[in-house]
Design a protein around this motif. Structure first.
Motif, short mmCIF file in Angstrom:
data_model
loop_
_atom_site.label_atom_id
_atom_site.label_comp_id
_atom_site.label_asym_id
_atom_site.label_seq_id
_atom_site.Cartn_x
_atom_site.Cartn_y
_atom_site.Cartn_z
N GLU A 59 18.36 77.11 57.93
CA GLU A 59 17.64 78.28 58.45
C GLU A 59 16.30 77.87 59.05
OE1 GLU A 59 19.37 81.92 55.70
OE2 GLU A 59 17.61 80.82 55.03
N GLU A 60 15.68 76.85 58.47
CA GLU A 60 14.42 76.35 59.03
C GLU A 60 14.62 75.72 60.41
OE1 GLU A 60 12.89 73.68 56.14
OE2 GLU A 60 12.33 75.27 54.72
N LEU A 61 15.86 75.28 60.69
CA LEU A 61 16.18 74.74 62.01
C LEU A 61 16.43 75.85 63.03
CD1 LEU A 61 18.63 71.84 61.02
CD2 LEU A 61 16.27 71.61 61.81
N GLY A 62 16.36 77.10 62.56
CA GLY A 62 16.57 78.22 63.46
C GLY A 62 18.01 78.71 63.50
N ILE A 63 18.82 78.26 62.55
CA ILE A 63 20.23 78.62 62.51
C ILE A 63 20.41 79.85 61.63
CG2 ILE A 63 22.53 77.85 61.79
CD1 ILE A 63 21.41 74.94 62.26
N ASP A 64 21.19 80.81 62.09
CA ASP A 64 21.53 81.96 61.26
C ASP A 64 22.76 81.59 60.43
OD1 ASP A 64 19.50 83.44 62.35
OD2 ASP A 64 20.77 84.55 63.75
N VAL A 65 22.59 81.61 59.10
CA VAL A 65 23.67 81.23 58.19
C VAL A 65 24.27 82.48 57.55
CG1 VAL A 65 24.31 79.88 56.15
CG2 VAL A 65 22.54 79.01 57.71
N PHE A 66 25.59 82.58 57.62
CA PHE A 66 26.31 83.72 57.05
C PHE A 66 27.29 83.21 55.99
CE2 PHE A 66 25.05 84.85 61.32
CZ PHE A 66 24.59 86.16 61.21
N ILE A 67 27.30 83.85 54.84
CA ILE A 67 28.22 83.49 53.77
C ILE A 67 29.34 84.52 53.70
CG2 ILE A 67 28.49 83.09 51.30
CD1 ILE A 67 26.86 80.94 52.77
N GLY A 68 30.58 84.03 53.80
CA GLY A 68 31.74 84.91 53.76
C GLY A 68 32.88 84.35 54.58
N GLY A 69 34.08 84.77 54.27
CA GLY A 69 35.24 84.33 55.03
C GLY A 69 35.20 84.87 56.44
N ALA A 70 35.62 84.04 57.40
CA ALA A 70 35.57 84.43 58.81
C ALA A 70 36.97 84.58 59.37
CB ALA A 70 34.79 83.41 59.63
N SER A 71 37.11 85.46 60.36
CA SER A 71 38.38 85.60 61.08
C SER A 71 38.08 86.04 62.50
CB SER A 71 39.29 86.61 60.39
OG SER A 71 38.69 87.89 60.35
N PHE A 72 38.96 85.65 63.42
CA PHE A 72 38.77 86.00 64.82
C PHE A 72 39.21 87.44 65.09
CE2 PHE A 72 38.57 81.43 65.17
CZ PHE A 72 37.69 81.22 66.23
N ARG A 73 38.36 88.13 65.81
CA ARG A 73 38.70 89.47 66.30
C ARG A 73 39.34 89.36 67.69
NH1 ARG A 73 34.09 94.21 66.59
NH2 ARG A 73 35.50 96.01 66.77
N ASN A 74 38.81 88.44 68.47
CA ASN A 74 39.37 88.04 69.75
C ASN A 74 38.82 86.65 70.06
OD1 ASN A 74 36.76 88.40 71.11
ND2 ASN A 74 37.18 90.61 70.95
N ASP A 75 38.95 86.18 71.26
CA ASP A 75 38.55 84.79 71.52
C ASP A 75 37.05 84.57 71.61
OD1 ASP A 75 38.36 86.18 73.93
OD2 ASP A 75 38.84 84.42 75.15
N HIS A 76 36.25 85.64 71.50
CA HIS A 76 34.79 85.48 71.47
C HIS A 76 34.13 86.12 70.24
CE1 HIS A 76 33.71 83.59 75.30
NE2 HIS A 76 34.68 84.30 75.89
N GLU A 77 34.82 86.99 69.56
CA GLU A 77 34.22 87.73 68.46
C GLU A 77 34.80 87.30 67.11
OE1 GLU A 77 34.51 91.90 69.16
OE2 GLU A 77 33.66 91.76 71.18
N VAL A 78 33.90 87.19 66.13
CA VAL A 78 34.28 86.76 64.79
C VAL A 78 33.79 87.78 63.77
CG1 VAL A 78 34.01 84.97 63.02
CG2 VAL A 78 34.18 84.32 65.43
N GLU A 79 34.68 88.17 62.88
CA GLU A 79 34.31 89.06 61.78
C GLU A 79 34.06 88.26 60.53
OE1 GLU A 79 36.55 93.23 62.80
OE2 GLU A 79 37.76 91.66 61.81
#
Length: 475
Positions: A103-123
């Motif tokens: 996060e100090e590097l400027g990265i947004d970190v999200f905790i949780g399982g991910a899945s594709f909604r389409n080829d650009h969007e991730v839930e």
């Protein structure tokens, strides 16, 4: 919906390399990890804990072996204390892979399982808003493969994800699979005091190694544990409070007792829950994500790195691929990943080092192949250490270009690094002989092997007769 230049799914070695590299270059980066901590399988269940266990087992083994010097060790192994040491190693390294650091590097970190909604969007699980990524990287790694063996759920089993939770040393352990993961843990438990049996379906253990290495490694390991090859495991069962593994060899049936059963039967990609079909990303029949040489999937702005794409399942390979993808995903380049000379180590004792082609592979691909071999018993430092078991083997073409380098011996993963540098710099084997090696040094094994090149060139054929005539004339 928040938009990012790059979304990385998976916070293991490959994903963290991409995230930190891309953020350092000014990209807006999101990193999604399903576990509570970053670091991936290597930190939590693989490289780090296994090496911590191996070191503890080796210390105990050495303590028991010094009686010849008048020092005697006694007592029972406290496995709970050993695994606490393992957890301390993980905790120490976790600081480097902390969420706060990224996060100090400027990265947004999200905790949780991910899945594709389409080829650009991730839930993301437990997050209301999906994320949009211009480019995306799949780095979800792999997990132990659990084969459909009858009775496994009833008897229970261990994998590299659960073995470090044991609190009591099993008296009898059966390992199904004779690859690197299984053998490293198997030898460690044998050294701790368990009676260990390894059941390998193939004709020998360490099937990806050079044949001479395989034979030597098995010979050494069989002094400490039992290895049964060509073993077809059919089922497991429980009776009278005891577990059993049923297997056959050449159609002859056998049964063996086990207090614990360890599965080392390969890896399975973590793609099940990603909903890759909704992004149009293609996988092979085993669930690995298909990529081209630039690590792009069939969807050009989606990449896949690490174990999930089916390339060699090593942390250093994931890091290498991560660096390649930073260039390709951030700058739109088409840098290609090459695996022809990927090195790896297997941390049994003594260690096994692998670089490039095996002898069999080299002979299949090249018309002329030359072999340079040195036993460690011919290297002074190994003699002084009383660790002479092992050898080095360098394979070249007829012009001296190194095609492969293999070794088994104390610390081979360290002193064979010279061979990696030589290959990276395009050096021939003769140039390795010209280097100066501090005496006495383990790396002299490479010097002695490479000296064989000049012996074959200078002390055979027409050269000796020519030099003899010159010397007489010069006098």
């Amino acid at each position: 919906m928040k938009q990012y230049d790059l979304i990385i799914i998976g916070g293991g070695a490959g994903g963290l390399t991409v995230a930190s590299g891309a953020a350092s270059l000014g990209a807006e980066v999101a990193l999604i990890e399903k576990r509570e901590d970053l670091g991936g399988d290597c930190l939590h269940f693989g490289c780090v804990p296994s090496k911590s266990l191996i070191e503890a087992a080796n210390e105990i083994h050495h303590a028991r072996s010094v009686s010849k010097y008048g020092v005697h060790a006694s007592g029972e192994v406290d496995l709970k204390a050993i695994n606490q040491r393992v957890k301390e190693s993980i905790s120490h390294l976790q600081e480097h892979d902390s969420i706060e650091r990224f996060e100090e590097l400027g990265i947004d970190v999200f905790i949780g399982g991910a899945s594709f909604r389409n080829d650009h969007e991730v839930e993301i699980e437990n997050h209301e808003e999906p994320l949009f990524g211009k480019r995306l990287v799949i780095a979800t790694g792999s997990r132990p493969n659990v084969p459909p063996i009858e009775g496994l759920n009833e008897t229970g089993y261990l994998t590299n994800e659960t073995v470090f939770d044991l609190e009591q040393l099993p008296k009898k352990m059966v390992f199904i699979g004779g690859g690197p993961i299984g053998l490293e843990i198997a030898q460690a438990y044998a050294r701790l005091g368990s009676e260990v049996t390894v059941l390998e379906a193939g004709p020998g253990v360490l099937g990806k190694e050079d044949q001479d290495i395989q034979q030597k490694a098995q010979e050494i390991l069989e002094r400490e544990l039992t290895i049964i090859t060509n073993a077809n495991v059919e089922k497991t069962s429980r009776s009278g409070g005891q577990s059993y593994v049923h297997y056959s060899v050449n159609e002859e049936e056998h049964k063996i007792e086990a207090d614990q059963i360890f599965l080392a039967t390969g890896r399975k990609p973590n793609t099940d829950s990603l909903k890759l079909d909704q992004a149009g990303v293609e996988m092979n029949e085993r669930g690995f994500v298909n990529v081209d040489e630039t690590l792009r999937t069939n969807v050009g702005h989606i990449f896949a790195i690490g174990d999930v794409n089916g390339t060699p399942p090593f942390t250093h390979v994931a890091g290498y691929e991560g660096k390649t993808v930073v260039q390709n995903a951030v700058f739109g380049l088409s840098r290609k990943a090459s695996y022809d000379l990927i090195p790896w180590n297997t941390y049994i004792t003594p260690e096994v080092f692998h670089l490039g082609l095996t002898q069999k592979e080299a002979q299949e691909k090249h018309d002329g192949v030359l072999l340079y071999h040195t036993d460690l018993a011919d290297v002074d430092r190994f003699v002084a250490d009383h660790k002479t078991e092992g050898f080095i083997k360098i394979i070249t073409d007829t012009k001296g270009h190194i095609l492969g380098a293999h070794a088994i011996g104390k610390g081979a993963g360290d002193w064979m690094q010279v061979a990696i540098l030589a290959v990276e710099k395009g050096m021939k084997i003769g140039e390795l002989s010209s280097m100066i090696y501090p005496y006495p040094n383990h790396t002299a094994a490479i010097e002695k092997a490479s000296n064989e090149y000049w012996r074959s060139k200078l002390f055979s054929g027409v050269v000796p007769s020519i030099t003899e005539k010159y010397i007489k004339w010069f006098r």
